[in-house]
Design a protein around this motif. Structure first.
Motif, mmCIF file in Angstrom:
data_model
loop_
_atom_site.group_PDB
_atom_site.id
_atom_site.type_symbol
_atom_site.label_atom_id
_atom_site.label_comp_id
_atom_site.label_asym_id
_atom_site.label_seq_id
_atom_site.Cartn_x
_atom_site.Cartn_y
_atom_site.Cartn_z
ATOM 1 N N ARG A 87 0.813 -1.228 0.000
ATOM 2 C CA ARG A 87 0.000 0.000 0.000
ATOM 3 C C ARG A 87 0.842 1.271 0.000
ATOM 4 N N TRP A 88 2.148 1.155 0.369
ATOM 5 C CA TRP A 88 3.011 2.329 0.436
ATOM 6 C C TRP A 88 4.156 2.290 -0.578
ATOM 7 N N ARG A 89 4.192 1.287 -1.433
ATOM 8 C CA ARG A 89 5.311 1.174 -2.396
ATOM 9 C C ARG A 89 5.325 2.280 -3.445
ATOM 10 N N HIS A 90 4.190 2.876 -3.721
ATOM 11 C CA HIS A 90 4.150 3.953 -4.731
ATOM 12 C C HIS A 90 5.009 5.153 -4.326
ATOM 13 N N ARG A 91 5.367 5.248 -3.066
ATOM 14 C CA ARG A 91 6.201 6.354 -2.587
ATOM 15 C C ARG A 91 7.676 6.172 -2.944
ATOM 16 N N TYR A 92 8.031 4.969 -3.373
ATOM 17 C CA TYR A 92 9.424 4.619 -3.663
ATOM 18 C C TYR A 92 9.617 4.457 -5.172
ATOM 19 N N ALA A 93 10.863 4.496 -5.599
ATOM 20 C CA ALA A 93 11.172 4.324 -7.023
ATOM 21 C C ALA A 93 10.664 2.961 -7.497
ATOM 22 N N PRO A 94 10.311 2.877 -8.772
ATOM 23 C CA PRO A 94 9.848 1.591 -9.309
ATOM 24 C C PRO A 94 10.861 0.482 -9.022
ATOM 25 N N GLY A 95 10.349 -0.660 -8.601
ATOM 26 C CA GLY A 95 11.201 -1.810 -8.315
ATOM 27 C C GLY A 95 11.718 -1.887 -6.892
ATOM 28 N N VAL A 96 11.582 -0.822 -6.110
ATOM 29 C CA VAL A 96 12.048 -0.846 -4.719
ATOM 30 C C VAL A 96 10.990 -1.555 -3.877
ATOM 31 N N THR A 97 11.402 -2.622 -3.226
ATOM 32 C CA THR A 97 10.460 -3.404 -2.422
ATOM 33 C C THR A 97 10.870 -3.532 -0.962
ATOM 34 N N HIS A 98 12.127 -3.176 -0.624
ATOM 35 C CA HIS A 98 12.613 -3.334 0.743
ATOM 36 C C HIS A 98 13.210 -2.034 1.277
ATOM 37 N N ASN A 99 13.144 -1.884 2.574
ATOM 38 C CA ASN A 99 13.652 -0.702 3.265
ATOM 39 C C ASN A 99 14.609 -1.141 4.368
ATOM 40 N N THR A 100 15.644 -0.340 4.586
ATOM 41 C CA THR A 100 16.555 -0.537 5.718
ATOM 42 C C THR A 100 16.211 0.516 6.759
ATOM 43 N N GLU A 101 15.951 0.055 7.976
ATOM 44 C CA GLU A 101 15.501 0.918 9.064
ATOM 45 C C GLU A 101 16.533 0.876 10.189
ATOM 46 N N HIS A 102 17.017 2.038 10.598
ATOM 47 C CA HIS A 102 18.008 2.172 11.664
ATOM 48 C C HIS A 102 17.271 2.586 12.938
ATOM 49 N N VAL A 103 17.543 1.909 14.058
ATOM 50 C CA VAL A 103 16.742 2.071 15.273
ATOM 51 C C VAL A 103 17.448 2.939 16.317
ATOM 52 N N PHE A 104 16.682 3.873 16.856
ATOM 53 C CA PHE A 104 17.113 4.757 17.940
ATOM 54 C C PHE A 104 16.123 4.680 19.084
ATOM 55 N N GLY A 105 16.583 5.026 20.259
ATOM 56 C CA GLY A 105 15.715 5.259 21.405
ATOM 57 C C GLY A 105 15.843 6.720 21.787
ATOM 58 N N LEU A 106 14.753 7.293 22.240
ATOM 59 C CA LEU A 106 14.778 8.665 22.745
ATOM 60 C C LEU A 106 14.080 8.674 24.095
ATOM 61 N N CYS A 107 14.881 8.836 25.139
ATOM 62 C CA CYS A 107 14.337 8.927 26.489
ATOM 63 C C CYS A 107 13.989 10.390 26.757
ATOM 64 N N VAL A 108 12.748 10.625 27.168
ATOM 65 C CA VAL A 108 12.271 11.980 27.451
ATOM 66 C C VAL A 108 11.686 12.016 28.858
ATOM 67 N N PRO A 109 11.681 13.184 29.482
ATOM 68 C CA PRO A 109 11.073 13.277 30.808
ATOM 69 C C PRO A 109 9.576 12.958 30.745
ATOM 70 N N ALA A 110 9.070 12.319 31.799
ATOM 71 C CA ALA A 110 7.625 12.078 31.892
ATOM 72 C C ALA A 110 6.909 13.416 31.765
ATOM 73 N N GLY A 111 5.794 13.426 31.073
ATOM 74 C CA GLY A 111 5.024 14.652 30.896
ATOM 75 C C GLY A 111 5.475 15.510 29.732
ATOM 76 N N THR A 112 6.429 15.026 28.940
ATOM 77 C CA THR A 112 6.877 15.785 27.765
ATOM 78 C C THR A 112 5.686 16.006 26.839
ATOM 79 N N PRO A 113 5.408 17.269 26.467
ATOM 80 C CA PRO A 113 4.267 17.528 25.584
ATOM 81 C C PRO A 113 4.513 17.009 24.168
ATOM 82 N N VAL A 114 3.431 16.603 23.527
ATOM 83 C CA VAL A 114 3.473 16.078 22.162
ATOM 84 C C VAL A 114 2.580 16.947 21.291
#
Length: 158
Positions: A87-114
């Motif tokens: 459903r989201w492949r149209h956002r990528y160049a033709p023929g692209v079927t896989h993505n590499t995802e790099h993972v981070f953590g972000l620790c924030v104080p409790a109550g941080t506004p969103v």
């Protein structure tokens, strides 16, 4: 000045935003109601660093400044390669079927506004990490959240 590509790059970040108590911020996608996830987003250019991408995406999607006092951004040293949902492949160049995802953590104080980007997300919630694992639609996102108790606010480096 870099010119943005007409297609999304198949290189992205996943940022698990959490509090010291391991409550996790999940966002509900605007283009797929009922799909809950952490912050994700693609690099804008090939030379954009993973860290810069993470900081930019967190700010764009949540209004949180990952470099603000009390926040700790950690590169978890994890990468996922997954098949892009059809459903989201149209956002990528033709023929692209896989993505590499790099993972981070972000620790924030409790109550941080969103502040959501309404074109991307329609709701948010803070959940204990175990509940967040169950709520995520993406297996790689759920797996990253499951790492949280081992990594915590220092990304496992302390």
């Amino acid at each position: 000045m870099s010119v943005l590509a007409p297609y999304k790059m198949p290189q992205s970040v996943l940022v698990v935003i959490h509090t010291p108590a391991l409550d996790v911020l999940l966002l509900e996608r605007a283009d797929a109601p009922g799909f809950w996830q952490s912050v994700t987003g693609a690099k804008q250019t090939p030379d954009e660093s993973w860290e810069h991408t993470a900081v930019r995406e967190v700010a764009e999607e949540t209004g949180i400044d990952a470099r603000a006092g009390g926040c700790v951004l950690s590169d978890w040293g994890l990468e996922n390669v997954y098949e892009i949902y059809p459903r989201w492949r149209h956002r990528y160049a033709p023929g692209v079927t896989h993505n590499t995802e790099h993972v981070f953590g972000l620790c924030v104080p409790a109550g941080t506004p969103v502040r959501l980007a309404p074109r991307e997300h329609i709701a948010y919630q803070w959940l204990p990490w175990r509940e967040a694992v169950q709520r995520c639609f993406s297996p790689s996102n759920a797996e990253a959240i499951a790492w949280l108790p081992r990594l915590g606010c220092d990304g496992g480096t302390g």
